[in-house]
Design an enzyme around this catalytic site. Structure first.
Site, PDB file in Angstrom:
ATOM      1  CE1 TYR A 179      44.446 -83.415  35.654  1.00  0.00           C
ATOM      2  CE2 TYR A 179      42.921 -84.291  37.289  1.00  0.00           C
ATOM      3  CZ  TYR A 179      43.199 -83.898  35.998  1.00  0.00           C
ATOM      4  OH  TYR A 179      42.220 -84.009  35.025  1.00  0.00           O
ATOM      5  CG  ASP A 198      41.362 -76.908  30.399  1.00  0.00           C
ATOM      6  OD1 ASP A 198      40.357 -77.373  29.832  1.00  0.00           O
ATOM      7  OD2 ASP A 198      41.309 -76.314  31.491  1.00  0.00           O
TER       8      ASP A 198
END
Length: 333
Positions: A130, A58
């Protein structure tokens, strides 16, 4: 669409500063990672290309290593229409980086490899990792940390956050950690790793005492037996540095003009795939546990609720980094 016989598919690893982009995926408006990368390739090969990413991060989300694939047909510039042997990966890396550096320089190609024509960067990915950075402390965030971490003014309880991780790791229905816009068919995911680690703050520079120890032939690590509770293991890539006593000094010992350091926490989340906003929602809950706004029992309740409305507010994008995408790559390429 099958590539032509003279086309080579390349697997490309890239790093980028997410706050400079409206996201990774190409859009009709806004500057995107794929859009900038495709333009750099177009300038290199002289014709349009299509790039496909393993992870569509994003806006505001960074990447230490996102992976894409692209098909390139090398056409002779002297004899238009003549197909030449594919470029070596090192040539691709050097040439594309040349054009990227002319366009803000906020994307860098860090690795290139030739792969078979049916190798897909997204669908062949076996695992994604992540990282999420939180900086805890009352002091304003450093200019150098702007948009690079989530600033939490409160103290964070590391042990409580680690206990909450134990509730969340494993195979679960993660509906409570799934954004409303998520298009995944199932909320079931296997979270292979979820940990919280306290690490040394970035931009760490040696103190006068550390410099003196190093010049005296010591290994450069600062050891203070009176501050063993602040021992931190800083892991960066494959190297580890033991940093001790970094946050132990009071205001008087720091001296005028020396910034107080924040405590830095890194959440690591590893899985084959994630739901939309899953990591940021997980971090939001872990942060609330760290500030004692939630308990470990509350985390169990939120997970069982299977409703995103039960979760804490989502953490901001600026602290999230796509760290690594794992593949089973052919050894003969």
């Amino acid at each position: 669409m099958n590539p032509s016989p003279g086309t080579q598919r390349y697997l490309i690893a890239i790093e980028y500063i997410g706050t400079r982009f409206a996201g990774a995926q190409k859009q009709s408006t806004g500057r995107t990672v794929v859009g900038v990368l495709e333009e750099a390739f177009r300038k290199f090969v002289g014709q349009p290309v299509s790039i496909f990413c393993s992870s569509r991060t994003d806006a505001g989300v960074h990447a230490l290593s996102n992976v894409c694939h692209v098909d390139v047909e090398r056409i002779s510039k002297r004899k238009p229409g003549e197909v030449l042997p594919p470029h070596e990966p090192s040539v691709v890396k050097r040439a594309v980086n040349h054009f990227l550096q002319k366009n803000e320089g906020d994307i860098t190609v860090i690795d290139v490899r030739c792969v078979p024509a049916d190798f897909h960067a997204r669908y062949k990915a076996q695992e994604r990792t992540y990282f999420y950075r939180l900086l805890s402390g009352k002091e304003p965030l450093s200019t150098f940390e702007k948009d690079c971490a989530w600033h939490v003014p409160e103290e964070l309880d590391l042990l409580a956050m680690q206990k909450a991780c134990q509730v969340l790791v494993g195979r679960h229905d993660f509906s409570s950690f799934r954004a409303a816009a998520c298009q995944a068919k199932s909320p079931i995911r296997s979270l292979d790793e979820l940990t919280v680690t306290e690490v040394a703050s970035s931009l760490y520079f040696p103190t006068a005492l550390e410099g003196e120890q190093c010049s005296n032939g010591m290994n450069g690590s600062f050891s203070n037996s009176n501050n063993s509770e602040t021992d931190l293991t800083h892991v960066s890539g494959t190297s580890s540095h033991l940093v001790k006593g970094e946050n132990s000094g009071g205001e008087a010992s720091q001296g005028f003009g020396t910034r107080k350091k924040h405590r830095c926490f890194v959440v690591t989340a590893r899985a084959r795939s994630f739901l939309y906003h899953q990591v940021r929602l997980l971090v939001g809950v872990l942060k609330s546990v760290g500030t004692s706004d939630l308990t470990v029992s509350d985390v169990e309740r939120i997970l069982k609720a299977k409703d995103v409305a039960a979760a804490s507010p989502m953490s901001p994008a600026c602290g999230l980094y796509l760290g690594h995408v794992k593949y089973d790559l052919p050894s003969d390429l």
